[in-house]
Design a protein around this motif. Structure first.
Motif, short mmCIF file in Angstrom:
data_model
loop_
_atom_site.label_atom_id
_atom_site.label_comp_id
_atom_site.label_asym_id
_atom_site.label_seq_id
_atom_site.Cartn_x
_atom_site.Cartn_y
_atom_site.Cartn_z
N THR B 4 -18.93 -82.64 -37.42
CA THR B 4 -19.20 -82.20 -38.20
C THR B 4 -20.06 -80.63 -36.82
N ILE B 5 -19.69 -79.52 -37.01
CA ILE B 5 -20.19 -78.40 -36.22
C ILE B 5 -21.34 -78.02 -36.04
N VAL B 6 -22.16 -78.14 -35.85
CA VAL B 6 -23.74 -77.74 -36.05
C VAL B 6 -24.52 -76.31 -35.02
N ARG B 8 -24.86 -73.35 -33.30
CA ARG B 8 -25.42 -72.15 -33.91
C ARG B 8 -24.44 -70.89 -33.62
N LEU B 11 -20.96 -72.04 -34.73
CA LEU B 11 -20.97 -71.38 -36.83
C LEU B 11 -21.27 -69.70 -36.60
N SER B 69 -22.36 -73.38 -41.48
CA SER B 69 -22.51 -75.31 -41.53
C SER B 69 -21.98 -75.72 -43.00
N GLU B 73 -18.04 -77.84 -44.68
CA GLU B 73 -18.21 -78.92 -44.72
C GLU B 73 -17.28 -79.17 -46.06
#
Lengths: 166, 399
Positions: B4-6, B8, B11, B69, B73
């Motif tokens: 999961t790319i979190v 900042r 993104l 994000s 998903e």
């Protein structure tokens, strides 16, 4: 668990319960440092409006200091949280939800007949509020009429679907 | 691998145009009639269920990264692919992607030696620069100082993530999206984008054509034992510099094959008739080294001036267009050189022929076994003959 952590988790559980009963999707935010704890979203086709399926971001807080008197509840927010909530340029509207728990530890009563989460939650939108300059915190005032209930949440989501903002 | 790319920053680096380009190319359809800073895209699954993906339109707004994000998903669940793969593909949506894949003969752990890695990167750099130079103008060989536009372009090309399987150098050349894609994201903006072909796309097209031509010329030169095919391929963008770019892999003892593939940006579909995969073996590396030398030798014939009597002049139609045959001295020998003419240049050749004067012009002299031809002819003028020798070619036998 420390009291602070308990309050945080309890407030999330309280809000989650309201969101679930209102029939919306409840998601916990992954991206850190954004002052949004829960994303509330309508399912496709659940609410129609010119702004599409509505979403609201919720910052959850908990306090045991509210005694239920007066028509406003005072709460001190950290400067960062305040600024994140008052931001006008957001794709998704945000609100602060303050869950008020009893000062003793009787936050939850359960029996075979019922489950009671004490005591009540209140919400406020700080969008467009004045900046606070160099202060480290800001006291906000939440109208006691703004109870965070299933009906209130449903009404907010309808407003966002039709108006785009709260 | 479920990730999961979190981050900042990562993104926030995804732009709405890139996301929209990716969604369009992946079969998502925009839901119309809705307002607001979030755009809704829909996709119908095999089960009949319709899924929504919401795209934030303002990268500088505070909640842009968290909403990206959420979007990743949704895309990951819908497409059953990792967020990392989708993240990469979105980033490439507004770029033409050029992959240089070195096959190291059986070793599939995704590693090569440091020296071979350097060679492959050098190959990629030189190939791009050669293609960019050839896009500015066609030449057998470019001087050490390349055209400014080619250097500027090459500096803008980015290296993407390497890929497992074999060793792959991935280059990303950003291409401005087609007007329809840009306007879908920025409908109210007077688009500064032009329907004309962006230079970056022109380079990718030149590269594709030049590499296909180079591959064919390499095969032809081996069977014919001649470098003529490389000479003819200059018109497609082949140059000594391009040959050198591939030949740099000659020093590797391990690389058994080089594959170069090109993919168009999904935000700007490319021409369907362009071959986008070319391959070269170690035998080809050696041939290309030789071809580079030969092309450099002949580069002296770029921008040369020829002069001679016009022995033949054609005009197939009513327009002032045709071909002159000029008996010119080339490399010490008198040869017949074909020169294509339009308009005023045709008139000058006609006058030269009528007056029995010499036609003088400048261009790039190309030779193959059949004829000599002056390409890109320019600077036409007449000159009185210096002596009777200047007209001897009209009577004698010439090549």
């Amino acid at each position: 668990m420390f009291v602070t952590a308990k309050k945080e988790q309890f407030s999330l559980a309280f809000i989650h319960a309201v969101v679930t009963v209102a029939g919306f999707k409840c998601k916990y935010a992954f991206v850190d440092d954004d002052s949004v704890d829960i994303d509330v979203a309508a399912s496709r086709g659940q609410l129609s409006g010119r702004f599409g399926a509505p979403q609201i971001g919720i910052q959850a807080k908990c306090t045991e200091k509210d005694d239920g008197s007066g028509d406003r509840i005072r709460y001190k927010l950290k400067a960062k949280n305040y600024d994140d909530l008052r931001e006008a340029h957001l794709h998704i509207p945000r609100i602060l939800v303050l869950v008020c728990v009893p000062s003793d530890t009787t936050w939850l009563l359960e029996s075979e007949e019922s489950l009671v989460l004490k005591r009540a939650a209140y919400w406020v939108s700080l969008r467009g509020a004045e900046p606070i300059g160099e202060q480290e915190s800001k006291t906000v005032y939440i109208p006691r009429v703004n109870r965070f209930t299933v009906d209130a949440l449903a009404s907010m989501m309808k407003t966002v679907a039709s108006e785009g903002q709260l | 691998m479920k990730v999961t790319i979190v981050d900042r920053q990562a993104l926030g680096a995804l732009s709405p145009i890139e996301v929209v380009a990716y969604l369009r190319a992946s079969g998502w359809i925009e839901a119309h009639g809705l307002e607001g800073p979030l755009r809704t895209w829909e996709r119908r699954l095999d089960s009949g269920e319709v899924v929504d993906a919401r795209v934030p339109m303002h990268p500088n707004w505070r909640d842009y990264a968290p909403l990206m994000s959420q979007l990743l998903e949704v895309l990951s669940e819908t497409e059953a692919r990792s967020q990392l793969a989708i993240f990469r593909d979105i980033g490439e949506a507004t770029s033409d992607v050029i992959r240089f894949r070195a096959d190291s003969g059986g070793r599939s752990d995704g590693t090569i030696s440091l020296e071979d890695s350097r060679r492959l990167s050098e190959c990629a750099y030189r190939t791009v620069l050669a293609a960019a130079s050839a896009t500015v103008e066609r030449k057998r060989a470019f001087p050490a100082r390349k055209p400014a536009k080619a250097i500027e372009f090459t500096d803008s090309v980015r290296t993407g993530q390497t890929e497992r399987g074999s060793y792959v150098v991935t280059l990303l050349s950003r291409v401005s999206p087609a007007l329809s894609t840009a306007q879908a994201v920025l409908p109210h903006i007077e688009s500064p984008l032009s329907p004309e072909l962006p230079f970056s796309r022109a380079v990718t097209i030149t590269m594709a054509r030049a590499l296909a031509s180079l591959e064919a010329a390499t095969l032809a030169s081996v069977s014919a034992s001649s470098m003529d095919a490389f000479e003819a391929a200059v018109a497609d963008g082949v140059s000594a510099d391009l040959c050198d770019g591939i030949a740099v892999l000659q020093g590797s003892k391990v690389i058994s094959r080089l594959d170069i593939t090109l993919s168009w940006s999904s935000a700007r579909p490319g021409p369907p008739d362009v071959v986008r995969c070319s391959s070269f073996t170690p035998e080809a590396f050696e041939v290309l080294g030789e071809a580079a030398t030969r092309l450099r030798e002949r580069a002296a014939l770029d921008g040369v001036e020829i002069s001679g009597p016009v022995v033949e002049l054609t005009r197939p139609g009513e327009k002032l267009h045709g071909e002159a045959t000029v008996a010119a001295i080339v490399e010490g020998e008198r040869r017949k050189v074909a020169v294509e003419l339009w308009g005023d240049s045709w008139k000058v050749a006609d006058e030269a022929m009528a007056k029995r004067w010499l036609l003088v012009c400048r261009g790039d002299l190309h030779r193959d076994s059949r004829q000599s031809r002056l390409k890109n002819p320019r600077d036409f003028r007449l000159m009185p003959p210096k002596s009777d020798d200047d007209h001897s070619a009209e009577d004698g036998e010439l090549e």
